[in-house]
Design an enzyme around this catalytic site. Structure first.
Site, PDB file in Angstrom:
ATOM      1  N   CYS A  87       0.845  -1.183   0.000  1.00 19.94           N
ATOM      2  CA  CYS A  87       0.000   0.000   0.000  1.00 19.94           C
ATOM      3  C   CYS A  87       0.886   1.240   0.000  1.00 19.94           C
ATOM      4  CB  CYS A  87      -0.913  -0.003   1.230  1.00 19.94           C
ATOM      5  SG  CYS A  87      -1.944   1.479   1.380  1.00 19.94           S
ATOM      6  N   CYS A 135      -7.104  -1.450   1.651  1.00 24.61           N
ATOM      7  CA  CYS A 135      -6.023  -1.836   2.558  1.00 24.61           C
ATOM      8  C   CYS A 135      -6.594  -2.085   3.948  1.00 24.61           C
ATOM      9  CB  CYS A 135      -4.980  -0.718   2.594  1.00 24.61           C
ATOM     10  SG  CYS A 135      -3.668  -0.979   3.818  1.00 24.61           S
ATOM     11  N   CYS A 138      -5.089   0.941   6.523  1.00 24.89           N
ATOM     12  CA  CYS A 138      -5.495   2.350   6.444  1.00 24.89           C
ATOM     13  C   CYS A 138      -6.859   2.545   5.788  1.00 24.89           C
ATOM     14  CB  CYS A 138      -4.441   3.173   5.704  1.00 24.89           C
ATOM     15  SG  CYS A 138      -4.363   2.864   3.926  1.00 24.89           S
ATOM     16  N   CYS A 158      -8.040  -6.198  -9.573  1.00 24.74           N
ATOM     17  CA  CYS A 158      -7.659  -5.150 -10.518  1.00 24.74           C
ATOM     18  C   CYS A 158      -7.326  -3.898  -9.709  1.00 24.74           C
ATOM     19  CB  CYS A 158      -8.822  -4.912 -11.478  1.00 24.74           C
ATOM     20  SG  CYS A 158      -8.437  -3.851 -12.849  1.00 24.74           S
TER      21      CYS A 158
END
Length: 169
Positions: A87, A135, A138, A158
């Site tokens: 991330c 994520c 976060c 994707c």
């Protein structure tokens, strides 16, 4: 004696416009608060102003405003080294390079996330349900997952390349 037929009065122009307005607003209303990513509290949290300082404008737009980058615009499409895709907001490990494949869509695609790396929620922003990927640390928007990927999972995660970084190794 004739049998009178009762007719409902024709809807007024105002009523027709009201119904059209309600119909047009439904997708937007359905999208509001529809995703678990929006409602959940994440361990990594910052204000919008703090996120803007930490992220590039493209990263902020995608990760914090659920935007989408242009297809074929990410250098991560051509990343084929061994390593981990993370991330861009917090460094959380998301995907092993061994699960990356060329989907032909223009976005980095993976058939399986790393354990605990991503979460999903339902997104109605286009007026129909899609599975949004975010994520787990976060809550940043990464992309969407579809059921048209390769074996063994049949999934295509994707992802927006700007939402990720690559850590070789």
């Amino acid at each position: 004696m004739d049998n009178p037929v009762m007719h409902a009065p024709a809807p007024s122009r105002r009523q027709i416009l009201r119904w059209l307005g309600i119909g047009a607003a439904l997708p937007a209303v359905a999208a509001c608060g529809s995703g678990d990513a929006e409602a959940k509290t994440y361990p990594v949290r910052f204000t919008a102003a703090e996120w803007r300082k930490r992220l590039t404008p493209a990263q902020f737009h995608i990760l914090r405003e659920e935007g989408t980058e242009q297809p074929f615009s990410s250098p991560l499409n051509k990343e084929h080294r061994k390593g981990t895709f993370c991330c861009a907001a917090d460094g959380n490990a998301l995907y092993a390079s061994s699960t990356k494949f060329d989907s032909g869509t223009g976005w980095p695609s993976f058939w399986k996330p790393l354990p605990g790396g991503v979460g999903t929620s339902t997104d109605f922003k286009l007026g129909y349900p899609r599975t949004e990927v975010h994520c787990t640390r976060c809550g940043g928007h990464l992309g969407h997952v579809f059921d048209d990927g390769p074996k063994p999972t049949g999934k295509r995660y994707c992802m927006n390349g700007a939402a990720m970084t690559f850590r070789p190794g």
